[in-house]
Design a protein around this motif. Structure first.
Motif, PDB file in Angstrom:
ATOM      1  N   LEU A   5       0.822  -1.204   0.000  1.00  0.00           N
ATOM      2  CA  LEU A   5       0.000   0.000   0.000  1.00  0.00           C
ATOM      3  C   LEU A   5       0.860   1.260   0.000  1.00  0.00           C
ATOM      4  O   LEU A   5       0.535   2.254  -0.641  1.00  0.00           O
ATOM      5  N   ARG A   6       1.972   1.224   0.728  1.00  0.00           N
ATOM      6  CA  ARG A   6       2.863   2.389   0.778  1.00  0.00           C
ATOM      7  C   ARG A   6       3.434   2.692  -0.595  1.00  0.00           C
ATOM      8  O   ARG A   6       3.508   3.848  -1.014  1.00  0.00           O
ATOM      9  N   THR A   7       3.851   1.641  -1.289  1.00  0.00           N
ATOM     10  CA  THR A   7       4.396   1.820  -2.634  1.00  0.00           C
ATOM     11  C   THR A   7       3.392   2.515  -3.540  1.00  0.00           C
ATOM     12  O   THR A   7       3.732   3.440  -4.290  1.00  0.00           O
ATOM     13  N   ALA A   8       2.129   2.062  -3.440  1.00  0.00           N
ATOM     14  CA  ALA A   8       1.093   2.658  -4.283  1.00  0.00           C
ATOM     15  C   ALA A   8       0.763   4.084  -3.847  1.00  0.00           C
ATOM     16  O   ALA A   8       0.575   4.979  -4.676  1.00  0.00           O
ATOM     17  N   ALA A   9       0.713   4.303  -2.534  1.00  0.00           N
ATOM     18  CA  ALA A   9       0.273   5.610  -2.023  1.00  0.00           C
ATOM     19  C   ALA A   9       1.298   6.700  -2.295  1.00  0.00           C
ATOM     20  O   ALA A   9       0.940   7.870  -2.446  1.00  0.00           O
ATOM     21  N   VAL A  68      -5.552  -0.367  -4.694  1.00  0.00           N
ATOM     22  CA  VAL A  68      -6.595  -1.396  -4.607  1.00  0.00           C
ATOM     23  C   VAL A  68      -6.238  -2.600  -5.458  1.00  0.00           C
ATOM     24  O   VAL A  68      -6.350  -3.748  -5.016  1.00  0.00           O
ATOM     25  N   SER A  69      -5.796  -2.370  -6.682  1.00  0.00           N
ATOM     26  CA  SER A  69      -5.545  -3.518  -7.545  1.00  0.00           C
ATOM     27  C   SER A  69      -4.376  -4.352  -7.030  1.00  0.00           C
ATOM     28  O   SER A  69      -4.434  -5.586  -7.055  1.00  0.00           O
ATOM     29  N   SER A  70      -3.334  -3.717  -6.526  1.00  0.00           N
ATOM     30  CA  SER A  70      -2.207  -4.516  -6.036  1.00  0.00           C
ATOM     31  C   SER A  70      -2.531  -5.189  -4.701  1.00  0.00           C
ATOM     32  O   SER A  70      -2.133  -6.328  -4.462  1.00  0.00           O
ATOM     33  N   PHE A  71      -3.286  -4.483  -3.859  1.00  0.00           N
ATOM     34  CA  PHE A  71      -3.699  -5.065  -2.570  1.00  0.00           C
ATOM     35  C   PHE A  71      -4.600  -6.277  -2.798  1.00  0.00           C
ATOM     36  O   PHE A  71      -4.444  -7.313  -2.146  1.00  0.00           O
ATOM     37  N   TYR A  78     -12.160  -4.652  -8.936  1.00  0.00           N
ATOM     38  CA  TYR A  78     -12.301  -3.981  -7.649  1.00  0.00           C
ATOM     39  C   TYR A  78     -11.799  -2.539  -7.697  1.00  0.00           C
ATOM     40  O   TYR A  78     -12.352  -1.661  -7.040  1.00  0.00           O
ATOM     41  N   ALA A  79     -10.745  -2.305  -8.465  1.00  0.00           N
ATOM     42  CA  ALA A  79     -10.253  -0.926  -8.591  1.00  0.00           C
ATOM     43  C   ALA A  79     -11.340  -0.056  -9.201  1.00  0.00           C
ATOM     44  O   ALA A  79     -11.587   1.076  -8.754  1.00  0.00           O
ATOM     45  N   ASP A  80     -12.035  -0.581 -10.196  1.00  0.00           N
ATOM     46  CA  ASP A  80     -13.132   0.154 -10.819  1.00  0.00           C
ATOM     47  C   ASP A  80     -14.255   0.407  -9.820  1.00  0.00           C
ATOM     48  O   ASP A  80     -14.759   1.529  -9.699  1.00  0.00           O
ATOM     49  N   LEU A  81     -14.627  -0.623  -9.073  1.00  0.00           N
ATOM     50  CA  LEU A  81     -15.711  -0.472  -8.100  1.00  0.00           C
ATOM     51  C   LEU A  81     -15.363   0.559  -7.026  1.00  0.00           C
ATOM     52  O   LEU A  81     -16.208   1.351  -6.610  1.00  0.00           O
ATOM     53  N   VAL A  82     -14.106   0.546  -6.600  1.00  0.00           N
ATOM     54  CA  VAL A  82     -13.688   1.486  -5.553  1.00  0.00           C
ATOM     55  C   VAL A  82     -13.685   2.918  -6.079  1.00  0.00           C
ATOM     56  O   VAL A  82     -14.099   3.847  -5.378  1.00  0.00           O
ATOM     57  N   LEU A  83     -13.257   3.100  -7.314  1.00  0.00           N
ATOM     58  CA  LEU A  83     -13.311   4.451  -7.885  1.00  0.00           C
ATOM     59  C   LEU A  83     -14.749   4.957  -7.918  1.00  0.00           C
ATOM     60  O   LEU A  83     -15.011   6.130  -7.680  1.00  0.00           O
ATOM     61  N   THR A 118     -15.765   5.342   4.348  1.00  0.00           N
ATOM     62  CA  THR A 118     -15.439   4.855   3.015  1.00  0.00           C
ATOM     63  C   THR A 118     -14.108   4.096   3.030  1.00  0.00           C
ATOM     64  O   THR A 118     -13.979   3.048   2.387  1.00  0.00           O
ATOM     65  N   THR A 119     -13.145   4.609   3.780  1.00  0.00           N
ATOM     66  CA  THR A 119     -11.867   3.905   3.914  1.00  0.00           C
ATOM     67  C   THR A 119     -12.076   2.506   4.482  1.00  0.00           C
ATOM     68  O   THR A 119     -11.539   1.515   3.969  1.00  0.00           O
ATOM     69  N   LEU A 120     -12.872   2.446   5.529  1.00  0.00           N
ATOM     70  CA  LEU A 120     -13.200   1.167   6.152  1.00  0.00           C
ATOM     71  C   LEU A 120     -13.805   0.208   5.141  1.00  0.00           C
ATOM     72  O   LEU A 120     -13.424  -0.965   5.055  1.00  0.00           O
ATOM     73  N   ALA A 121     -14.744   0.719   4.348  1.00  0.00           N
ATOM     74  CA  ALA A 121     -15.430  -0.133   3.371  1.00  0.00           C
ATOM     75  C   ALA A 121     -14.469  -0.608   2.282  1.00  0.00           C
ATOM     76  O   ALA A 121     -14.513  -1.773   1.867  1.00  0.00           O
ATOM     77  N   VAL A 122     -13.584   0.269   1.828  1.00  0.00           N
ATOM     78  CA  VAL A 122     -12.634  -0.098   0.775  1.00  0.00           C
ATOM     79  C   VAL A 122     -11.704  -1.202   1.276  1.00  0.00           C
ATOM     80  O   VAL A 122     -11.507  -2.219   0.603  1.00  0.00           O
ATOM     81  N   LEU A 123     -11.173  -1.019   2.479  1.00  0.00           N
ATOM     82  CA  LEU A 123     -10.281  -2.038   3.029  1.00  0.00           C
ATOM     83  C   LEU A 123     -11.034  -3.338   3.278  1.00  0.00           C
ATOM     84  O   LEU A 123     -10.528  -4.433   3.003  1.00  0.00           O
TER      85      LEU A 123
END
Lengths: 213, 213
Positions: free
Chosen positions: A84-88, A102-105, A196-201, A166-171
């Motif tokens: 997640l850090r790498t992506a963030a 999201v996609s890598s996680f 999932y990346a699409d759904l989260v967006l 929303t953060t809670l739901a995404v995780l």
DNA sequence: GAGCACGCTAAGCGAGCGCTCACCTTCGGC
DNA sequence: GCCGAAGGTGAGCGCTCGCTTAGCGTGCTC
């Protein structure tokens, strides 16, 4: 550590940081056994047997069965946090970074489902001290995702009413992949990651039309 | 069956279908114990003790410890299915029915977290026959949600690329509430239900602007 | 009010658990 | 070639598990 896990986006050299070799074999055996039957239903004899050793050999490298779970859980959480850090922290818009995160996680949870299951669902089997240590890592995980969503919301890139919720739901959505994903099922980890990346967006109200890729 | 569960949207008369009274007390005790420690970590002595009985009393009403889990799981899944059926078959647009389905399903998972945890996470502890029976119920659950999403997509009310994948994600999101929801936390089951209904409408690309309620 | 079915308990069985201990190899250093 | 450390084994200890069995109290039947 089987081929399926490595092919499906798992670490090509998993658990490389665990030495010596016998300790790593025991740990890998424990991951498999815990994922299949759960921590409490797994016996030390089963773990040692999978590693091709006698039951007593386990206690040369680990003080207790719980220490095995603790080590697995800490290494796994550190790996998840690193993903997640790498992506963030890469370059790019909040949308791009959230997509990446999201996609890598999700790929990690689907491809390394064996490990992810133990990491995400056996937390309650740890003692109080070990659990507290792992919970601290989980707060860091949460903070990384929340950071991306906050930035997107602040810049107007996202449209979010409740950042924490929303953060809670995404995780939650990503983590639950470890529960239902089936290696023999119709979807590859990459496909689930993209879906999932699409759904989260959509969940964060990202402006770009991800609906029609 | 404690006050918290009833206040928070749980059944006011839970497990009423289980008779006689002693059998129900044992089953309620088992739900609590399984939710707290997991099936394998729970002893029959613990269950009987919580119900105020001797260990042997359990075997008058249930053949094995697994039969207790089986009964809990079947009743719980039937309840979950009933909740979704009620929402799916009422009058209204797909948007309204999906909102109803998600919010009530989430309320059940949050308010009856004790029960929901056992129902959703101890499936693997069942034997092959019992597991197959429960999996059939889960397919019915999936079909109810997929039906709503399909209708919304067909009518143009929703904008969904992958109906099966989106259905999976919606159910996954709701179910995982049982893992993280904390009765002493900052959110009520009703608040989580409303938040999640909004997030799910975004996921399916519902036209109505749920973003700005 | 004797008989008896039912619900329950006290005691405990066989098995399998996490873990330990005494002892055995193997092998690099000198 | 001897020696000690490191890494392993076979046997088994103490305990707790799921579950059983023999017997007891209670209340309903007739």
């Amino acid at each position: 550590m089987s081929t399926a896990e490595e092919m499906a986006g798992g670490d090509p050299q998993p658990w490389a940081e665990v030495t010596p070799d016998a300790a790593r074999r025991l740990l890998v055996a424990a991951v498999e056994a815990f994922a299949e039957r759960g921590y409490h239903a797994t016996t030390t004899r089963d773990i040692a047997g999978r590693a091709g050793m006698s039951p007593a050999a386990l206690y040369i490298h680990y003080k207790t069965k719980e220490e095995l779970l603790h080590r697995i859980s800490r290494i796994g959480h550190e790996k998840a946090l690193e993903i997640l850090r790498t992506a963030a922290r890469r370059e790019g818009s909040a949308t791009e970074r959230l997509t990446d995160a999201v996609s890598s996680f999700v790929r990690w949870h689907a491809g390394g489902r064996t490990t992810a299951r133990v990491v995400q669902y056996e937390l309650d089997s740890l003692g109080p001290d070990a659990r507290a240590e792992i919970l601290a890592l989980r707060r860091l995980v949460d903070a990384e995702v929340r950071g991306i969503i906050e930035e997107g919301a602040a810049s107007g890139e996202f449209d979010v009413l409740d950042v924490r919720g929303t953060t809670l739901a995404v995780l939650s959505l990503c983590i639950d992949v470890a529960r239902w994903f089936n290696v023999d099922g119709p979807r590859t980890p990459e496909e689930v990651g993209a879906l999932y990346a699409d759904l989260v967006l959509r969940m964060v109200g990202a402006k770009s039309g991800a609906a029609q890729k």
